[in-house]
Scaffold this motif. Structure first.
Motif, PDB file in Angstrom:
ATOM      1  N   GLY A 172      13.225  18.840  56.394  1.00 27.50           N
ATOM      2  CA  GLY A 172      14.045  20.134  56.139  1.00 27.50           C
ATOM      3  C   GLY A 172      13.436  20.774  54.947  1.00 27.50           C
ATOM      4  N   PHE A 173      14.181  21.625  54.286  1.00 22.29           N
ATOM      5  CA  PHE A 173      13.914  22.598  53.330  1.00 22.29           C
ATOM      6  C   PHE A 173      15.414  23.015  52.639  1.00 22.29           C
ATOM      7  N   ASP A 174      15.158  22.936  51.168  1.00 21.53           N
ATOM      8  CA  ASP A 174      16.394  23.287  50.181  1.00 21.53           C
ATOM      9  C   ASP A 174      16.608  22.046  49.122  1.00 21.53           C
ATOM     10  N   ASP A 175      16.710  20.967  50.019  1.00 22.93           N
ATOM     11  CA  ASP A 175      17.313  19.765  49.324  1.00 22.93           C
ATOM     12  C   ASP A 175      18.603  19.996  48.632  1.00 22.93           C
ATOM     13  N   THR A 176      19.692  20.448  49.630  1.00 22.95           N
ATOM     14  CA  THR A 176      20.947  20.820  49.637  1.00 22.95           C
ATOM     15  C   THR A 176      21.724  19.312  49.630  1.00 22.95           C
ATOM     16  N   GLN A 177      22.921  19.337  49.363  1.00 26.89           N
ATOM     17  CA  GLN A 177      23.679  17.907  49.363  1.00 26.89           C
ATOM     18  C   GLN A 177      23.587  17.375  50.574  1.00 26.89           C
ATOM     19  N   VAL A 178      23.595  17.999  51.793  1.00 25.91           N
ATOM     20  CA  VAL A 178      23.540  17.394  52.957  1.00 25.91           C
ATOM     21  C   VAL A 178      22.456  16.644  53.311  1.00 25.91           C
ATOM     22  N   ALA A 179      21.072  16.958  52.676  1.00 27.36           N
ATOM     23  CA  ALA A 179      20.050  16.070  52.854  1.00 27.36           C
ATOM     24  C   ALA A 179      20.197  14.702  52.413  1.00 27.36           C
ATOM     25  N   LYS A 180      21.238  14.498  51.465  1.00 26.24           N
ATOM     26  CA  LYS A 180      21.422  13.102  50.877  1.00 26.24           C
ATOM     27  C   LYS A 180      22.566  12.406  51.475  1.00 26.24           C
ATOM     28  N   ILE A 181      23.221  13.030  52.197  1.00 24.92           N
ATOM     29  CA  ILE A 181      24.363  12.296  52.769  1.00 24.92           C
ATOM     30  C   ILE A 181      24.376  12.007  54.168  1.00 24.92           C
ATOM     31  N   VAL A 182      23.500  12.481  55.107  1.00 30.55           N
ATOM     32  CA  VAL A 182      23.173  12.271  56.453  1.00 30.55           C
ATOM     33  C   VAL A 182      22.009  10.881  56.227  1.00 30.55           C
ATOM     34  N   TRP A 183      22.364  10.255  57.316  1.00 31.24           N
ATOM     35  CA  TRP A 183      21.493   9.109  57.644  1.00 31.24           C
ATOM     36  C   TRP A 183      20.445   9.105  58.576  1.00 31.24           C
ATOM     37  N   PRO A 184      19.258   9.053  58.406  1.00 30.77           N
ATOM     38  CA  PRO A 184      18.647   8.615  57.207  1.00 30.77           C
ATOM     39  C   PRO A 184      18.479   9.759  56.432  1.00 30.77           C
ATOM     40  N   ASN A 185      18.487   9.689  55.173  1.00 26.95           N
ATOM     41  CA  ASN A 185      18.278  10.573  54.150  1.00 26.95           C
ATOM     42  C   ASN A 185      17.275  11.793  54.440  1.00 26.95           C
ATOM     43  N   ILE A 186      17.208  13.068  54.314  1.00 27.93           N
ATOM     44  CA  ILE A 186      16.160  13.908  54.753  1.00 27.93           C
ATOM     45  C   ILE A 186      15.059  14.088  53.937  1.00 27.93           C
ATOM     46  N   SER A 187      13.819  13.897  54.275  1.00 28.05           N
ATOM     47  CA  SER A 187      12.695  14.324  53.446  1.00 28.05           C
ATOM     48  C   SER A 187      12.593  15.889  53.359  1.00 28.05           C
ATOM     49  N   THR A 188      12.496  16.552  52.562  1.00 29.68           N
ATOM     50  CA  THR A 188      12.647  18.069  52.201  1.00 29.68           C
ATOM     51  C   THR A 188      11.741  18.583  51.231  1.00 29.68           C
ATOM     52  N   VAL A 189      11.819  19.798  51.214  1.00 32.53           N
ATOM     53  CA  VAL A 189      11.363  20.692  49.800  1.00 32.53           C
ATOM     54  C   VAL A 189      12.571  20.943  49.106  1.00 32.53           C
ATOM     55  N   ARG A 190      12.531  20.665  47.655  1.00 32.01           N
ATOM     56  CA  ARG A 190      13.511  20.831  46.564  1.00 32.01           C
ATOM     57  C   ARG A 190      13.322  22.107  46.233  1.00 32.01           C
ATOM     58  N   GLN A 191      14.159  23.045  46.638  1.00 29.04           N
ATOM     59  CA  GLN A 191      14.095  24.520  46.066  1.00 29.04           C
ATOM     60  C   GLN A 191      14.970  24.492  45.022  1.00 29.04           C
ATOM     61  N   PRO A 192      14.616  25.148  43.931  1.00 30.66           N
ATOM     62  CA  PRO A 192      15.439  25.042  42.616  1.00 30.66           C
ATOM     63  C   PRO A 192      16.650  25.835  42.768  1.00 30.66           C
ATOM     64  N   ILE A 193      17.414  25.510  43.411  1.00 33.21           N
ATOM     65  CA  ILE A 193      18.847  26.446  43.645  1.00 33.21           C
ATOM     66  C   ILE A 193      19.468  26.615  42.591  1.00 33.21           C
ATOM     67  N   ASP A 194      19.739  25.169  41.891  1.00 37.78           N
ATOM     68  CA  ASP A 194      20.632  25.509  40.452  1.00 37.78           C
ATOM     69  C   ASP A 194      19.857  26.387  39.627  1.00 37.78           C
ATOM     70  N   GLU A 195      18.521  26.220  39.323  1.00 36.03           N
ATOM     71  CA  GLU A 195      18.042  26.998  38.278  1.00 36.03           C
ATOM     72  C   GLU A 195      17.830  28.290  38.912  1.00 36.03           C
ATOM     73  N   MET A 196      17.922  28.597  40.041  1.00 40.06           N
ATOM     74  CA  MET A 196      17.801  30.067  40.411  1.00 40.06           C
ATOM     75  C   MET A 196      19.157  30.659  40.021  1.00 40.06           C
ATOM     76  N   ALA A 197      20.122  30.156  40.274  1.00 44.48           N
ATOM     77  CA  ALA A 197      21.785  30.585  39.818  1.00 44.48           C
ATOM     78  C   ALA A 197      21.664  30.862  38.306  1.00 44.48           C
ATOM     79  N   GLN A 198      21.259  29.825  37.596  1.00 43.20           N
ATOM     80  CA  GLN A 198      21.273  29.787  36.084  1.00 43.20           C
ATOM     81  C   GLN A 198      20.652  30.961  35.631  1.00 43.20           C
ATOM     82  N   MET A 199      19.184  31.088  36.384  1.00 40.87           N
ATOM     83  CA  MET A 199      18.422  32.388  35.831  1.00 40.87           C
ATOM     84  C   MET A 199      18.832  33.817  36.118  1.00 40.87           C
ATOM     85  N   ALA A 200      19.610  33.752  37.113  1.00 41.20           N
ATOM     86  CA  ALA A 200      20.403  35.020  37.540  1.00 41.20           C
ATOM     87  C   ALA A 200      21.406  35.481  36.794  1.00 41.20           C
TER      88      ALA A 200
END
Length: 346
Positions: A278-306
């Protein structure tokens, strides 16, 4: 426990060994304050539990200390993560965040934006995709001289400060990861057509295939919309093919999670029968099974920077900044989890 009622700006100044004016400048995100002084003052603020008098701050600064955030993104996971981080960051910066969801009718959305400007009197606005490219909204904010920051815009990049990551390169590298694992039959589910990042992620996927001399049939590409339901529809189509793909790259985690559910219903083993990323590395990537390989988008950092950009007031007069200063590009990271693995050639 600190006595919140008795902590005053004078107490903070004395404890930090600075003037009250310096404390005020720190709390108002004055860029001229040195990082060392800012850290020292903020440590005392936290220790004493000091909270500035909002009414006094408004009178002294001429600001409302309200920021607006406008969104219309179909990915619940992305929105939830961004909002939580933005709320936390705005509180730390001494602002209140007013969150508005866009209406399906643009006229009603424009009315909401005007109310934020005229009634709430926001000091600035954050526009999430796809609203970051909506010309009608941009025109209203520009006409009212309201500073705004855009997240992942696709057009008019010299118009305002904006925050993004390299979606193209991230998708290229994620697709190459699958190729290096032995996959050649790689499908893709495109994201929301209204968002520029969907095109960038799709192009990164295509170019990674081309650079490795891999050709896939047209039916390996499905149109999604960043929603779980669109991922289910696309997953059903892809996994029902007579010559089904051995790997599927969904343009966000919501859609990837949906494909995993379809694969499991069909009795397929993940990742041995089909790898899913997938893409984003949101919480859903860590709670489904198997956990999803993904791109960690810096969502938290984007919000903080905004929040930081708007609180700093640096971009209130765009004539004083260069075009390059408007661009804030954050790093991404490829995260490998159980939904993909190294395979023998198939």
């Amino acid at each position: 426990m600190a006595d919140l009622k008795r902590a005053r700006i004078k107490d903070v100044a004395e404890q930090a060994g600075v003037s009250m004016m310096t404390v005020s400048r720190v709390l108002n995100q004055d860029a001229k304050v040195s990082p060392k002084t800012r850290d020292k003052v903020m440590a005392v603020v936290e220790k004493m539990g000091y909270r500035p008098n909002v009414s006094a701050r408004r009178l002294a600064s001429g600001k409302s200390f309200f920021l607006g955030l406008l969104y219309d993104n179909p990915s619940d996971a992305y929105i939830s993560q961004f909002l939580l981080s933005a709320l936390h960051s705005s509180r730390n910066a001494g602002y209140h965040l007013i969150v508005e969801k866009a209406n399906d009718q643009i006229d009603k959305t424009i009315t909401s934006v005007k109310e934020l400007i005229e009634v709430t009197q926001v000091d600035g606005m954050i526009l999430l995709p796809p609203l970051c490219d909506n010309q009608a909204i941009i025109d209203v904010l520009t006409h009212a001289a309201i500073p705004f920051v855009r997240v992942a815009p696709d057009t008019q990049l010299a118009l305002s400060p904006y925050i993004c990551m390299d979606d193209y390169q991230a998708s290229f590298e994620l697709t190459e990861m699958l190729i290096k694992q032995g996959h050649k039959k790689i499908a893709h589910i495109i994201g929301d057509t209204k968002q520029g990042v969907s095109r960038l992620r799709y192009q990164g996927y295509l170019d990674a295939l081309r650079s490795n001399q891999i050709v896939v049939p047209p039916e390996y590409v499905e149109q999604g919309s960043f929603t779980y339901q669109s991922g289910m529809n696309a997953g059903q189509n892809l996994l029902s093919l007579a010559d089904r793909p051995t790997a599927i790259f969904a343009a966000n985690d919501d859609m990837a999670a949906a494909v995993i559910s379809i694969a499991q219903v069909k009795g397929l083993d993940i990742p041995n029968d089909v790898a899913i990323v997938g893409f984003d590395d949101t919480q859903v990537a860590k709670i489904v099974w198997p956990n999803i390989s993904t791109v960690r988008q810096p969502i938290d950092e984007m919000a903080q920077m905004a929040i930081s950009i708007l609180a700093s007031t640096k971009f209130e007069k765009l004539n004083d900044v260069s075009v390059s200063e408007l661009r804030h590009v954050l790093d991404f990271q490829i995260i490998e989890r159980g939904s993909s693995q190294l395979i023998s050639a198939k």
